[in-house]
Write a protein that holds these residues in place. Sequence first.
Motif, short mmCIF file in Angstrom:
data_model
loop_
_atom_site.label_atom_id
_atom_site.label_comp_id
_atom_site.label_asym_id
_atom_site.label_seq_id
_atom_site.Cartn_x
_atom_site.Cartn_y
_atom_site.Cartn_z
N PHE A 6 -44.20 -18.47 -45.71
CA PHE A 6 -44.62 -18.81 -44.54
C PHE A 6 -44.42 -20.17 -44.19
O PHE A 6 -44.35 -20.99 -44.83
N ILE A 48 -51.65 -15.03 -38.12
CA ILE A 48 -50.10 -15.15 -38.46
C ILE A 48 -49.37 -14.74 -37.28
O ILE A 48 -49.26 -13.73 -36.58
N VAL A 50 -45.26 -13.89 -36.23
CA VAL A 50 -44.11 -13.28 -36.92
C VAL A 50 -42.89 -13.71 -35.93
O VAL A 50 -42.84 -12.94 -34.57
N GLU A 52 -39.88 -12.46 -35.29
CA GLU A 52 -39.05 -11.37 -35.59
C GLU A 52 -38.92 -10.47 -34.39
O GLU A 52 -39.84 -9.66 -34.29
N ASN A 89 -46.08 -19.23 -39.46
CA ASN A 89 -45.13 -18.14 -38.98
C ASN A 89 -44.57 -17.48 -40.32
O ASN A 89 -44.00 -18.36 -41.19
N ILE A 90 -44.08 -16.29 -40.12
CA ILE A 90 -43.14 -15.66 -40.90
C ILE A 90 -41.96 -15.86 -40.04
O ILE A 90 -41.68 -15.27 -39.24
N THR A 99 -38.32 -9.01 -43.67
CA THR A 99 -39.28 -9.60 -42.78
C THR A 99 -40.57 -8.39 -43.08
O THR A 99 -41.62 -8.77 -43.46
N TYR A 100 -40.45 -7.36 -42.94
CA TYR A 100 -41.40 -6.18 -43.22
C TYR A 100 -42.09 -6.41 -44.60
O TYR A 100 -43.20 -6.38 -44.74
N LEU A 103 -44.44 -9.53 -44.45
CA LEU A 103 -45.68 -9.35 -43.80
C LEU A 103 -46.48 -8.15 -44.41
O LEU A 103 -47.79 -8.54 -44.59
N VAL A 119 -51.89 -10.43 -36.34
CA VAL A 119 -50.41 -10.58 -36.32
C VAL A 119 -49.90 -10.91 -34.91
O VAL A 119 -50.17 -10.03 -33.95
N LEU A 126 -42.89 -4.02 -36.26
CA LEU A 126 -43.85 -4.81 -37.18
C LEU A 126 -45.14 -4.02 -37.75
O LEU A 126 -45.76 -4.33 -38.76
#
Length: 382
Positions: A6, A48, A50, A52, A89-90, A99-100, A103, A119, A126
């Motif tokens: 993260f 969170i 993300v 992506e 953030n991811i 990334t999957y 998460l 999220v 996602l």
Amino acid sequence: MAFDFFQPLEDDFLEFVNGLSNQSLGKKVVFHSSTDFPNVEKAAIAIIGVLEDRGLGFGNVAPDLTHFRKEFYSMYPGNWHANIVDLGNIVPGNSLEDTYYVLKVAVTELIKNKVIPVVIGGSQDLTYAMYRAYDQLEQMVNVVAIDSKFDFAKEAGLPANSYLSKMVVEEPNNLFNYSNIGYQTYYNSQEEIDLIEKMYFDAYRLGEVSKNSAIAEPVFRDADLVTLDLNAVKSCDSGNFVNFMPNGFDGKEICVLSRYSGISDKVTSFGIFNHRYTESESVLISQVLWYFIEGYHYRSNEYPYGSKEDYLRYIVPLEDEELIFYKSDKTERWWIEVPFLTNINNKIKRSTLLPCTYEDYLGATNHEIPERWWKAQKKNLI
């Protein structure tokens, strides 16, 4: 650790929060900074980001949730008591699957600690990673999507348009039910619509829900994971003119649905996806999230699977069936009993309670079997 990947929030943003009113939401939240990571075990809700978007194939917009965070944390909370943390953030991994994985592991860890992950961010595929987080929890999963499309499509290179296919097909198959709220027929092929019906999933057209949003409340009451595609909101209300949507939910309606998600005792994760990172859309996301948290604080913690002493029991005799309804003394919400077989070979009969509406009860008194009850029965026989 689940949270090693993260990215902390930037110092400039944390300086912005420091300058906010002491009554603002930003002063009630614990943030992931370059020096500190929040204690998630003491949290109730974890936000969170993300960053992506490869699932949508968009490379022309740099993912940035700063606008959203500044807008959200400048707002004032309601009479809230739950601890909220922002885990930062991811960032995109080397591959979409990386990334999957990050998460998925993070969501699993949070749910195990009875923390609700919210999220915010990238493409809606996602949702698949969030769904896979339940693999470690050994339970069947009910997914509710607020979406104009079913996302069954198999377009190459666009996982955001086909994540539902993966959830249905890939092992382990933990998906018990999928419900769509707000689909628009012209965005879905007849083959997809027929498949939803064949699998006894629930789908509600945009017009149905816009006319009476209360019909969606029992659907959220039975959900584990709720995913919101921001393209389900019309552009004049969302401010998203990157993907122009002339029709969809308005701002008030999407906030009502978000509150239904939050107030559901069963919802353990919530995602807001396909954000196009405009300032105007950040305002909408902030209000949607505000209503989710507001709903969370009004959870009644009533699961009618235990003691039924606090529920009125109504029996509706039909020709070949006897429908049994329960009404909560506490919230006046309704459930209907669904018999099912726990052991197909020995045919041991048990029952569960399916959320429903007062209108379902009235319909039953006029010999109309509730559609969701019928579909639940069919699924138990598959």
